[in-house]
Design an enzyme around this catalytic site. Structure first.
Site, PDB file in Angstrom:
ATOM      1  N   ARG A  55       0.831  -1.214   0.000  1.00 45.59           N
ATOM      2  CA  ARG A  55       0.000   0.000   0.000  1.00 45.59           C
ATOM      3  C   ARG A  55       0.865   1.263   0.000  1.00 45.59           C
ATOM      4  O   ARG A  55       0.530   2.262  -0.616  1.00 45.59           O
ATOM      5  CB  ARG A  55      -0.953  -0.035   1.198  1.00 45.59           C
ATOM      6  CG  ARG A  55      -2.052  -1.095   1.010  1.00 45.59           C
ATOM      7  CD  ARG A  55      -2.888  -1.266   2.246  1.00 45.59           C
ATOM      8  NE  ARG A  55      -3.613  -0.037   2.567  1.00 45.59           N
ATOM      9  CZ  ARG A  55      -4.119   0.201   3.785  1.00 45.59           C
ATOM     10  NH1 ARG A  55      -3.947  -0.672   4.753  1.00 45.59           N
ATOM     11  NH2 ARG A  55      -4.776   1.317   4.021  1.00 45.59           N
ATOM     12  N   GLN A  87      -9.097   9.575   8.604  1.00 45.22           N
ATOM     13  CA  GLN A  87      -8.896   8.165   8.952  1.00 45.22           C
ATOM     14  C   GLN A  87      -7.910   7.547   7.971  1.00 45.22           C
ATOM     15  O   GLN A  87      -7.443   6.432   8.169  1.00 45.22           O
ATOM     16  CB  GLN A  87     -10.218   7.397   8.849  1.00 45.22           C
ATOM     17  CG  GLN A  87     -11.306   7.906   9.757  1.00 45.22           C
ATOM     18  CD  GLN A  87     -12.618   7.195   9.491  1.00 45.22           C
ATOM     19  OE1 GLN A  87     -12.969   6.226  10.169  1.00 45.22           O
ATOM     20  NE2 GLN A  87     -13.343   7.649   8.490  1.00 45.22           N
ATOM     21  N   HIS A 105      -5.476   7.526  12.378  1.00 34.85           N
ATOM     22  CA  HIS A 105      -5.131   6.102  12.243  1.00 34.85           C
ATOM     23  C   HIS A 105      -3.712   5.900  11.750  1.00 34.85           C
ATOM     24  O   HIS A 105      -3.374   4.816  11.291  1.00 34.85           O
ATOM     25  CB  HIS A 105      -6.131   5.416  11.287  1.00 34.85           C
ATOM     26  CG  HIS A 105      -7.513   5.337  11.865  1.00 34.85           C
ATOM     27  ND1 HIS A 105      -8.619   5.124  11.079  1.00 34.85           N
ATOM     28  CD2 HIS A 105      -7.970   5.469  13.136  1.00 34.85           C
ATOM     29  CE1 HIS A 105      -9.705   5.106  11.860  1.00 34.85           C
ATOM     30  NE2 HIS A 105      -9.323   5.321  13.082  1.00 34.85           N
ATOM     31  N   CYS A 113       9.507   2.847  15.547  1.00 30.36           N
ATOM     32  CA  CYS A 113      10.446   1.863  16.115  1.00 30.36           C
ATOM     33  C   CYS A 113       9.933   1.371  17.463  1.00 30.36           C
ATOM     34  O   CYS A 113       9.777   2.149  18.412  1.00 30.36           O
ATOM     35  CB  CYS A 113      11.832   2.502  16.303  1.00 30.36           C
ATOM     36  SG  CYS A 113      13.026   1.319  16.985  1.00 30.36           S
ATOM     37  N   SER A 173     -17.652   5.237   5.655  1.00 31.85           N
ATOM     38  CA  SER A 173     -18.839   4.370   5.794  1.00 31.85           C
ATOM     39  C   SER A 173     -19.419   4.438   7.201  1.00 31.85           C
ATOM     40  O   SER A 173     -20.495   3.932   7.461  1.00 31.85           O
ATOM     41  CB  SER A 173     -18.468   2.913   5.477  1.00 31.85           C
ATOM     42  OG  SER A 173     -17.430   2.491   6.363  1.00 31.85           O
ATOM     43  N   LEU A 195     -20.705   8.844  -1.180  1.00 27.23           N
ATOM     44  CA  LEU A 195     -21.287   8.272  -2.408  1.00 27.23           C
ATOM     45  C   LEU A 195     -22.658   7.674  -2.140  1.00 27.23           C
ATOM     46  O   LEU A 195     -23.570   7.761  -2.945  1.00 27.23           O
ATOM     47  CB  LEU A 195     -20.343   7.197  -2.965  1.00 27.23           C
ATOM     48  CG  LEU A 195     -20.619   6.725  -4.406  1.00 27.23           C
ATOM     49  CD1 LEU A 195     -20.459   7.887  -5.377  1.00 27.23           C
ATOM     50  CD2 LEU A 195     -19.674   5.586  -4.783  1.00 27.23           C
TER      51      LEU A 195
HETATM   52  C1  BV8 Z   1     -10.315   1.804  19.512  1.00 26.55           C
HETATM   53  C2  BV8 Z   1      -5.619   1.704   9.791  1.00 26.55           C
HETATM   54  C3  BV8 Z   1     -10.339   2.144  21.859  1.00 26.55           C
HETATM   55  C4  BV8 Z   1      -5.489   0.329   9.267  1.00 26.55           C
HETATM   56  C5  BV8 Z   1      -7.884   1.601  10.564  1.00 26.55           C
HETATM   57  C6  BV8 Z   1     -17.925  -2.912  18.393  1.00 26.55           C
HETATM   58  C7  BV8 Z   1     -18.608  -1.716  18.460  1.00 26.55           C
HETATM   59  C8  BV8 Z   1     -17.930  -0.489  18.431  1.00 26.55           C
HETATM   60  C9  BV8 Z   1     -16.527  -0.469  18.309  1.00 26.55           C
HETATM   61  C10 BV8 Z   1     -15.868  -1.660  18.232  1.00 26.55           C
HETATM   62  C11 BV8 Z   1     -16.544  -2.869  18.269  1.00 26.55           C
HETATM   63  N1  BV8 Z   1     -15.627  -3.863  18.176  1.00 26.55           N
HETATM   64  C12 BV8 Z   1     -14.397  -3.308  18.069  1.00 26.55           C
HETATM   65  C13 BV8 Z   1     -14.531  -1.981  18.133  1.00 26.55           C
HETATM   66  C14 BV8 Z   1     -13.452  -0.987  18.077  1.00 26.55           C
HETATM   67  C15 BV8 Z   1     -12.908  -0.901  16.667  1.00 26.55           C
HETATM   68  C16 BV8 Z   1     -14.001  -0.774  15.622  1.00 26.55           C
HETATM   69  O1  BV8 Z   1     -14.556   0.283  15.428  1.00 26.55           O
HETATM   70  N2  BV8 Z   1     -14.285  -1.890  14.942  1.00 26.55           N
HETATM   71  C17 BV8 Z   1     -15.309  -1.849  13.916  1.00 26.55           C
HETATM   72  C18 BV8 Z   1     -14.874  -2.738  12.760  1.00 26.55           C
HETATM   73  C19 BV8 Z   1     -16.617  -2.286  14.546  1.00 26.55           C
HETATM   74  N3  BV8 Z   1     -12.127   0.303  16.648  1.00 26.55           N
HETATM   75  C20 BV8 Z   1     -10.857   0.262  17.046  1.00 26.55           C
HETATM   76  O2  BV8 Z   1     -10.271  -0.748  17.375  1.00 26.55           O
HETATM   77  C21 BV8 Z   1     -10.160   1.601  17.130  1.00 26.55           C
HETATM   78  N4  BV8 Z   1      -9.550   1.715  18.415  1.00 26.55           N
HETATM   79  O3  BV8 Z   1     -11.526   1.733  19.500  1.00 26.55           O
HETATM   80  O4  BV8 Z   1      -9.580   1.968  20.666  1.00 26.55           O
HETATM   81  C22 BV8 Z   1     -10.381   3.587  22.182  1.00 26.55           C
HETATM   82  C23 BV8 Z   1     -11.254   4.450  21.489  1.00 26.55           C
HETATM   83  C24 BV8 Z   1     -11.294   5.786  21.839  1.00 26.55           C
HETATM   84  C25 BV8 Z   1     -10.456   6.270  22.812  1.00 26.55           C
HETATM   85  C26 BV8 Z   1      -9.591   5.395  23.473  1.00 26.55           C
HETATM   86  C27 BV8 Z   1      -9.558   4.047  23.154  1.00 26.55           C
HETATM   87  C28 BV8 Z   1      -9.076   1.706  16.089  1.00 26.55           C
HETATM   88  C29 BV8 Z   1      -9.706   1.715  14.724  1.00 26.55           C
HETATM   89  C30 BV8 Z   1      -8.620   2.013  13.695  1.00 26.55           C
HETATM   90  C31 BV8 Z   1      -8.430   0.814  12.802  1.00 26.55           C
HETATM   91  N5  BV8 Z   1      -7.503   1.199  11.743  1.00 26.55           N
HETATM   92  N6  BV8 Z   1      -7.006   2.053   9.667  1.00 26.55           N
HETATM   93  C32 BV8 Z   1      -5.325   0.376   7.799  1.00 26.55           C
HETATM   94  O5  BV8 Z   1      -5.725   1.379   7.171  1.00 26.55           O
HETATM   95  O6  BV8 Z   1      -4.785  -0.602   7.292  1.00 26.55           O
HETATM   96  S1  BV8 Z   1      -9.509   1.623  10.159  1.00 26.55           S
HETATM   97  C33 BV8 Z   1      -9.572   1.588   8.451  1.00 26.55           C
HETATM   98  O7  BV8 Z   1     -10.812   1.120   8.056  1.00 26.55           O
HETATM   99  C34 BV8 Z   1      -9.478   2.966   7.867  1.00 26.55           C
HETATM  100  O8  BV8 Z   1      -8.559   3.785   8.513  1.00 26.55           O
HETATM  101  C35 BV8 Z   1     -10.866   3.456   7.971  1.00 26.55           C
HETATM  102  O9  BV8 Z   1     -11.075   4.080   9.204  1.00 26.55           O
HETATM  103  C36 BV8 Z   1     -11.641   2.171   7.954  1.00 26.55           C
HETATM  104  C37 BV8 Z   1     -12.328   2.121   6.637  1.00 26.55           C
HETATM  105  O10 BV8 Z   1     -13.353   3.045   6.822  1.00 26.55           O
HETATM  106  P1  BV8 Z   1     -13.644   4.164   5.743  1.00 26.55           P
HETATM  107  O11 BV8 Z   1     -12.528   5.143   5.702  1.00 26.55           O
HETATM  108  O12 BV8 Z   1     -14.992   4.665   6.057  1.00 26.55           O
HETATM  109  O13 BV8 Z   1     -13.634   3.404   4.382  1.00 26.55           O
HETATM  110  P2  BV8 Z   1     -14.754   2.429   3.857  1.00 26.55           P
HETATM  111  O14 BV8 Z   1     -14.197   1.705   2.704  1.00 26.55           O
HETATM  112  O15 BV8 Z   1     -15.331   1.662   5.014  1.00 26.55           O
HETATM  113  O16 BV8 Z   1     -15.903   3.414   3.351  1.00 26.55           O
HETATM  114  C38 BV8 Z   1     -15.639   4.253   2.247  1.00 26.55           C
HETATM  115  C39 BV8 Z   1     -16.864   5.124   2.085  1.00 26.55           C
HETATM  116  O17 BV8 Z   1     -16.612   6.022   1.014  1.00 26.55           O
HETATM  117  C40 BV8 Z   1     -18.104   4.337   1.734  1.00 26.55           C
HETATM  118  O18 BV8 Z   1     -19.186   4.802   2.509  1.00 26.55           O
HETATM  119  C41 BV8 Z   1     -18.334   4.667   0.250  1.00 26.55           C
HETATM  120  O19 BV8 Z   1     -19.713   4.774  -0.058  1.00 26.55           O
HETATM  121  C42 BV8 Z   1     -17.707   6.023   0.134  1.00 26.55           C
HETATM  122  N7  BV8 Z   1     -17.156   6.306  -1.190  1.00 26.55           N
HETATM  123  C43 BV8 Z   1     -16.595   5.428  -2.075  1.00 26.55           C
HETATM  124  N8  BV8 Z   1     -16.239   6.108  -3.187  1.00 26.55           N
HETATM  125  C44 BV8 Z   1     -16.548   7.410  -2.994  1.00 26.55           C
HETATM  126  C45 BV8 Z   1     -17.139   7.547  -1.728  1.00 26.55           C
HETATM  127  N9  BV8 Z   1     -17.573   8.716  -1.240  1.00 26.55           N
HETATM  128  C46 BV8 Z   1     -17.417   9.805  -2.031  1.00 26.55           C
HETATM  129  N10 BV8 Z   1     -16.866   9.759  -3.257  1.00 26.55           N
HETATM  130  C47 BV8 Z   1     -16.426   8.595  -3.770  1.00 26.55           C
HETATM  131  N11 BV8 Z   1     -15.884   8.570  -4.995  1.00 26.55           N
END
Ligand code: BV8
Length: 221
Positions: A55, A87, A105, A113, A173, A195
């Site tokens: 990536r 993000q 993120h 490191c 999303s 979108l």
């Molecule tokens: C944390 C780096 C505690 C990695 C990423 C159950 C309930 C609630 C929460 C949780 C749960 N179980 C677990 C959790 C916590 C978890 C979480 O949320 N899990 C989810 C799956 C349920 N979260 C965590 O672990 C976070 N940490 O909670 O710690 C804490 C919290 C607060 C304070 C203290 C402690 C850490 C989360 C970070 C994970 N790392 N990224 C990598 O990139 O490899 S997340 C990764 O996926 C991205 O960074 C991004 O955030 C996510 C993808 O999401 P989007 O960016 O929205 O992308 P996606 O493809 O999903 O959507 C794209 C959108 O664009 C779509 O809607 C589409 O329609 C639209 N689109 C497409 N094309 C276009 C468009 N819009 C406009 N124009 C276009 N052309």
């Protein structure tokens, strides 16, 4: 007018970077939920390093798009009254010219490191276990916040949201927390540009659908 903008993978989609959803939940053939975790890195560091190396390498083949450039024009007008919280781990906001960008993120072009806790700008592969420029140990991991890890700068984001007049969410999303909860932390008006309606679309005062390269310039103008 103080504005906080949150961006997700959708703002980079038209630059050619596949989003988590559009790739059918796969990035470079891997399920992010399987590779974007500390457990996966402990279990198979080479696989996770190669996932991010691919990536990171992909960044040199893409350019910022009209949505990124529109946010730069907005920052030229608002200065420090605009905060872009992303993000995304790509560097397209910075390459478009945004100056105030907060990556909650982490960033592909940063290496962290685990030996000395230093972070370094990094454009090449990490799977070859290069030495840390500060301590010399082969202990560099991607500077990415994985699932289960704490996002960067939550206090800064929470404060900005509590003081803003407008919160705009672009290209996300709304399924990943805590970013998906920002609309509830925001004091002012709320607008979603996406979108398709996100999982949290009904939490916004207004939700507009369409490609970011059309919606964001129209909103900024
Ligand atoms: C944390 C780096 C505690 C990695 C990423 C159950 C309930 C609630 C929460 C949780 C749960 N179980 C677990 C959790 C916590 C978890 C979480 O949320 N899990 C989810 C799956 C349920 N979260 C965590 O672990 C976070 N940490 O909670 O710690 C804490 C919290 C607060 C304070 C203290 C402690 C850490 C989360 C970070 C994970 N790392 N990224 C990598 O990139 O490899 S997340 C990764 O996926 C991205 O960074 C991004 O955030 C996510 C993808 O999401 P989007 O960016 O929205 O992308 P996606 O493809 O999903 O959507 C794209 C959108 O664009 C779509 O809607 C589409 O329609 C639209 N689109 C497409 N094309 C276009 C468009 N819009 C406009 N124009 C276009 N052309």
């Amino acid at each position: 007018m103080r504005i906080v903008v949150l961006t997700g993978a959708g703002i980079s989609a038209e630059s050619g970077l596949t989003t988590f959803r559009d790739a059918g939940g796969l990035w470079e053939g891997h399920d992010p939920m399987q590779v974007a975790t500390p457990e996966a890195y402990a279990d198979d560091p080479g696989l996770v390093q190669r996932f991010y190396d691919a990536r990171r390498a992909g960044l040199s083949g893409v350019e910022p798009n009209a949505a990124h450039h529109a946010l730069v024009r907005l920052e030229d007008a608002l200065g420090d009254d605009l905060l872009v919280v992303t993000q995304n781990v790509d560097d397209l906001h910075e390459r478009a010219g945004s100056r105030r960008v907060h990556h909650i993120h982490g960033r592909l072009r940063s290496a962290w490191c685990t030996g000395c806790d230093e972070r370094h700008e990094w454009h090449g592969p990490l799977a070859e276990a290069p030495a840390c420029p500060a301590c010399g140990r082969p202990a560099l991991r991607p500077d990415i916040v994985w699932f289960g890890e704490i996002p960067y700068g939550m206090d800064l984001v929470e404060e900005a949201l509590e003081e803003c007049d407008l919160f705009v969410s672009i290209g996300t999303s709304g399924v990943v927390y805590p970013a998906a909860a920002f609309v509830h932390w925001a004091r002012g008006a709320t607008l979603e540009l996406n979108l398709e309606p996100s999982a949290g679309a009904t939490d916004f005062a207004e939700s507009r659908q369409g490609p970011a390269t059309r919606l964001v310039p129209a909103w900024v103008e």
